[in-house]
Design a protein around this motif. Structure first.
Motif, PDB file in Angstrom:
ATOM      1  N   LEU A  16     -23.693   0.032  47.295  1.00 39.46           N
ATOM      2  CA  LEU A  16     -22.571   0.773  47.873  1.00 39.46           C
ATOM      3  C   LEU A  16     -22.169   0.202  49.235  1.00 39.46           C
ATOM      4  O   LEU A  16     -21.006   0.251  49.610  1.00 39.46           O
ATOM      5  CB  LEU A  16     -22.924   2.260  47.995  1.00 39.46           C
ATOM      6  CG  LEU A  16     -22.996   3.012  46.660  1.00 39.46           C
ATOM      7  CD1 LEU A  16     -23.574   4.409  46.843  1.00 39.46           C
ATOM      8  CD2 LEU A  16     -21.619   3.089  46.001  1.00 39.46           C
ATOM      9  N   ASP A  17     -23.146  -0.367  49.963  1.00 38.65           N
ATOM     10  CA  ASP A  17     -22.828  -0.916  51.281  1.00 38.65           C
ATOM     11  C   ASP A  17     -22.278  -2.344  51.204  1.00 38.65           C
ATOM     12  O   ASP A  17     -22.126  -3.017  52.213  1.00 38.65           O
ATOM     13  CB  ASP A  17     -24.058  -0.854  52.202  1.00 38.65           C
ATOM     14  CG  ASP A  17     -25.292  -1.500  51.585  1.00 38.65           C
ATOM     15  OD1 ASP A  17     -25.197  -2.009  50.437  1.00 38.65           O
ATOM     16  OD2 ASP A  17     -26.352  -1.505  52.234  1.00 38.65           O
ATOM     17  N   CYS A  18     -21.992  -2.827  49.995  1.00 36.05           N
ATOM     18  CA  CYS A  18     -21.455  -4.188  49.845  1.00 36.05           C
ATOM     19  C   CYS A  18     -19.949  -4.195  49.584  1.00 36.05           C
ATOM     20  O   CYS A  18     -19.341  -5.256  49.429  1.00 36.05           O
ATOM     21  CB  CYS A  18     -22.154  -4.911  48.701  1.00 36.05           C
ATOM     22  SG  CYS A  18     -23.927  -5.099  48.947  1.00 36.05           S
ATOM     23  N   ALA A  19     -19.359  -2.995  49.491  1.00 33.96           N
ATOM     24  CA  ALA A  19     -17.917  -2.927  49.196  1.00 33.96           C
ATOM     25  C   ALA A  19     -17.123  -3.606  50.310  1.00 33.96           C
ATOM     26  O   ALA A  19     -17.484  -3.520  51.486  1.00 33.96           O
ATOM     27  CB  ALA A  19     -17.489  -1.469  49.052  1.00 33.96           C
ATOM     28  N   ALA A  70     -15.806 -11.751  49.904  1.00 32.45           N
ATOM     29  CA  ALA A  70     -16.795 -11.227  50.849  1.00 32.45           C
ATOM     30  C   ALA A  70     -17.708 -10.233  50.140  1.00 32.45           C
ATOM     31  O   ALA A  70     -18.936 -10.235  50.339  1.00 32.45           O
ATOM     32  CB  ALA A  70     -16.093 -10.555  52.021  1.00 32.45           C
ATOM     33  N   ALA A  71     -17.131  -9.388  49.257  1.00 25.14           N
ATOM     34  CA  ALA A  71     -17.945  -8.409  48.526  1.00 25.14           C
ATOM     35  C   ALA A  71     -18.980  -9.121  47.661  1.00 25.14           C
ATOM     36  O   ALA A  71     -20.160  -8.753  47.648  1.00 25.14           O
ATOM     37  CB  ALA A  71     -17.039  -7.526  47.667  1.00 25.14           C
ATOM     38  N   SER A  99     -12.255  -3.602  46.481  1.00 26.89           N
ATOM     39  CA  SER A  99     -11.701  -4.955  46.667  1.00 26.89           C
ATOM     40  C   SER A  99     -10.291  -5.069  46.103  1.00 26.89           C
ATOM     41  O   SER A  99      -9.978  -4.472  45.064  1.00 26.89           O
ATOM     42  CB  SER A  99     -12.602  -5.990  45.982  1.00 26.89           C
ATOM     43  OG  SER A  99     -13.879  -5.998  46.574  1.00 26.89           O
ATOM     44  N   GLU A 100      -9.460  -5.847  46.794  1.00 25.71           N
ATOM     45  CA  GLU A 100      -8.076  -6.030  46.340  1.00 25.71           C
ATOM     46  C   GLU A 100      -8.006  -7.160  45.321  1.00 25.71           C
ATOM     47  O   GLU A 100      -7.739  -8.319  45.658  1.00 25.71           O
ATOM     48  CB  GLU A 100      -7.184  -6.311  47.555  1.00 25.71           C
ATOM     49  CG  GLU A 100      -6.970  -5.062  48.400  1.00 25.71           C
ATOM     50  CD  GLU A 100      -6.728  -5.356  49.868  1.00 25.71           C
ATOM     51  OE1 GLU A 100      -6.636  -6.550  50.238  1.00 25.71           O
ATOM     52  OE2 GLU A 100      -6.652  -4.401  50.651  1.00 25.71           O
ATOM     53  N   PHE A 114     -17.554 -10.642  40.103  1.00 25.74           N
ATOM     54  CA  PHE A 114     -18.657  -9.745  40.458  1.00 25.74           C
ATOM     55  C   PHE A 114     -19.836  -9.940  39.496  1.00 25.74           C
ATOM     56  O   PHE A 114     -20.998  -9.906  39.900  1.00 25.74           O
ATOM     57  CB  PHE A 114     -18.194  -8.286  40.450  1.00 25.74           C
ATOM     58  CG  PHE A 114     -17.196  -7.974  41.539  1.00 25.74           C
ATOM     59  CD1 PHE A 114     -17.630  -7.630  42.806  1.00 25.74           C
ATOM     60  CD2 PHE A 114     -15.831  -8.065  41.294  1.00 25.74           C
ATOM     61  CE1 PHE A 114     -16.719  -7.361  43.822  1.00 25.74           C
ATOM     62  CE2 PHE A 114     -14.908  -7.791  42.302  1.00 25.74           C
ATOM     63  CZ  PHE A 114     -15.357  -7.445  43.571  1.00 25.74           C
ATOM     64  N   ALA A 115     -19.516 -10.147  38.220  1.00 29.11           N
ATOM     65  CA  ALA A 115     -20.587 -10.411  37.244  1.00 29.11           C
ATOM     66  C   ALA A 115     -21.228 -11.761  37.527  1.00 29.11           C
ATOM     67  O   ALA A 115     -22.450 -11.924  37.404  1.00 29.11           O
ATOM     68  CB  ALA A 115     -20.018 -10.381  35.823  1.00 29.11           C
TER      69      ALA A 115
END
Lengths: 89, 454
Positions: free
Chosen positions: B33-36, B42-43, B90-91, B98-99
């Motif tokens: 959750l703190d990686c958003a 960047a995420a 993320s936009e 992400f995977a």
């Protein structure tokens, strides 16, 4: 740390001597031994203390296993906790 | 000085060397959750870094425990926060990166699987949930060992039939993209009802939002040990069978509890739960189906199978609960067809069919698991199978799931080989009659009554 060493295989002269020699070389103290012949198989169970061991426990496990293989025996060394957990409440 | 007696020591050694006793998995849960981050690059960087930082010692620690205690620990795994919740910030419309970040972290830490490319859509879908689901076919075909799951229903929310319809199409697409490997991608995707937040088993593991930052969960196994124990009570009453299973489950779970505590201490990560599951492998002598047959059924899937499985599942829980300070996850007997030698045989023989498996999932964990169906099965039929399975979970307040593989180009009677623990799946028949009109209505199946329970 206390561990259980089990030695299972075909009975020959000097098994106990060889296992004990290896343990003493590595600074492992034997606390108790029980030995029997089960269905023609030599079966020995030792309770040992590895506090003064010269090698890390995982190393000792390997040494015993290899020495067992060379003699046609199956030798396991496992931390005592596993047996306590499984068989004692 | 006291020593445990010889028989007990030899029992344990025999369970490990001859009856496939093992710890199936040590799984580390990691909150992301703190990686958003609004910037997807960047995420992904934060995700990769946090996983690697948190789990860099997981495999090494697992191997040390294996060596010291002499217990095989088959898998070391990681599961993370449902990715839709993290990626949503993320936009971007493309969640495949992400995977890829998860897979890179998996390779760097050396774990066997990483789970949590997931979305929870039982009530409705956010834009992020939908983007994640639409990314699944590409994400799972372009990565090696990332697992995905989607929760489409719950007892409190009902079943989101729009999501169910979408999952049918997603599974078809994923199978087509991994056609060269028999549709292998689908083995990494689970569709849940009432998904739990602390399940250490793949492919459905994700780290729930109510969990701590990091956690260690352990899944035990042991069908071979239970099977062996039952061989010593042949002909005795079912009370004796249940007691025997309980005692065996107790021992197996105590071992899991010890390993979990040890791993938690060494890694400095809180202990979460032990999952009391009988998880089979394709190895001979490690089968849940063979346990049911040992109780007295000629072939798994015949009449009496559901009753035998109910007894087994309940006894495993009763024995295991006392052995662990914290039980959770899925906790029950698994019946994945391709991963269970006896199930494979019963399905080949035609005794075990999809309809019977569905009935069996009413009394065990966790659902229609690792089942290959003909490659020409329609998306709507797959959705309808998922809906049936979700309905069982929803009405009975339990977790159910579907992991179906419409094997491209294969028909009933063929076999799909996945290899390793995933085994080989005989292609099983589905009903040819259409469910398309029902599935295409969309909308929601309302949450069920919680009283008047008949």
């Amino acid at each position: 740390m206390r561990a259980i060493v089990t030695v299972i295989g075909k009975d020959t002269v000097g098994i106990i001597a060889r296992v004990c020699a290896l343990l003493s070389e590595q600074g492992v103290n034997v606390l108790d031994i029980s030995q029997t012949i089960l269905q023609e198989y030599f079966t020995m169970i030792m309770l040992v203390d590895t506090a003064g061991a010269k090698v890390p426990f995982t190393e000792l496990v390997k040494l015993l296993e290899e020495s067992g293989k060379a003699q046609g025996l199956s030798i396991h060394a496992q931390r005592e906790d596993i047996f306590n957990a499984m068989h004692r409440i | 000085m006291s020593m445990i007696n010889t028989t007990e020591i030899l029992d344990t050694i025999q369970m490990i060397s001859q009856q496939h006793l093992d710890v199936r998995t040590i799984t580390m849960g990691i909150s992301l959750l703190d990686c958003a981050d609004p910037d997807p690059k960047a995420a992904c960087r934060k995700i990769y870094e946090k996983i690697v930082r948190s789990a860099k010692d997981l495999v090494k620690t697992g191997e040390e425990i294996e060596a010291e205690f002499g217990i095989p620990i088959v898998n070391k795994r990681i599961f993370v926060t449902p990715m839709a919740l993290v990626a949503g910030a993320s936009e971007t419309d493309d969640y495949v990166p992400f995977a890829v970040a998860l897979d890179k972290a998996r390779a760097e830490t050396g774990v066997n699987f990483i789970g949590g490319f997931s979305a929870l859509v039982q009530k409705g879908m956010t834009a992020a949930d939908e983007k994640l689901i639409r990314s699944i076919p590409a994400a799972l075909s372009e990565t090696e060992l990332v697992c995905a799951s989607v929760n489409v229903g719950s007892t409190k929310a009902g079943i989101n039939m729009d999501a169910v319809a979408l999952m049918g199409r997603t599974i078809k697409d994923l199978a087509a993209r991994t056609a060269d490997r028999g549709g292998f991608g689908c083995a990494k995707l689970v569709v849940f009802c009432n998904a739990v937040e602390d399940n250490p088993f793949m492919a459905g593991a994700f780290h729930g939002v109510s969990e701590a930052d990091r956690v260690i969960n352990v899944g035990v196994s042991g069908p071979g040990v239970v099977y062996h124990a039952l061989q010593s009570v042949k002909g005795e009453s079912l009370d004796v069978v249940a007691e025997t299973v309980k005692k065996t489950a107790f021992r197996v779970t105590r071992m899991g509890q010890l390993v979990a505590q040890e791993a938690s201490k060494r890694l400095g990560v809180p202990f979460g739960i032990v999952d009391l599951s009988l998880a089979p492998t394709p190895a001979i002598g490690d089968s849940v189906a063979r346990i049911l047959e040992e109780m007295g059924l000629e072939t798994c899937g015949t009449h009496g199978t559901t009753a035998a499985l109910a007894l087994l599942n309940d006894a495993v829980k009763k024995g295991g609960v006392m052995a662990s300070s914290s039980v959770g996850g899925l906790s029950g007997a698994f019946i994945p067809v391709s991963e269970d030698e006896g199930m494979i045989a019963a399905a080949r023989k035609g005794t075990l069919c999809l309809d019977k498996l569905e009935a069996m999932t009413c009394v065990c964990s966790v659902g229609l698991d690792m089942i290959a169906i003909p490659g020409d099965t329609t998306a709507e039929t797959i959705s309808a199978i998922i809906a049936d399975e979700a309905a069982i979970g929803m009405v009975n307040s339990k977790t159910t799931a579907a992991r179906l593989i419409p094997a491209p180009g294969k028909k009933v009677g063929d076999t799909v080989e996945f290899g390793g623990l995933l085994g080989s799946a005989p292609v099983m028949p589905v009903h040819p009659e259409s469910s398309a009109v029902f599935v295409n209505r969309g909308g929601r199946i309302p949450a069920p009554m919680q009283s008047l329970k008949n």
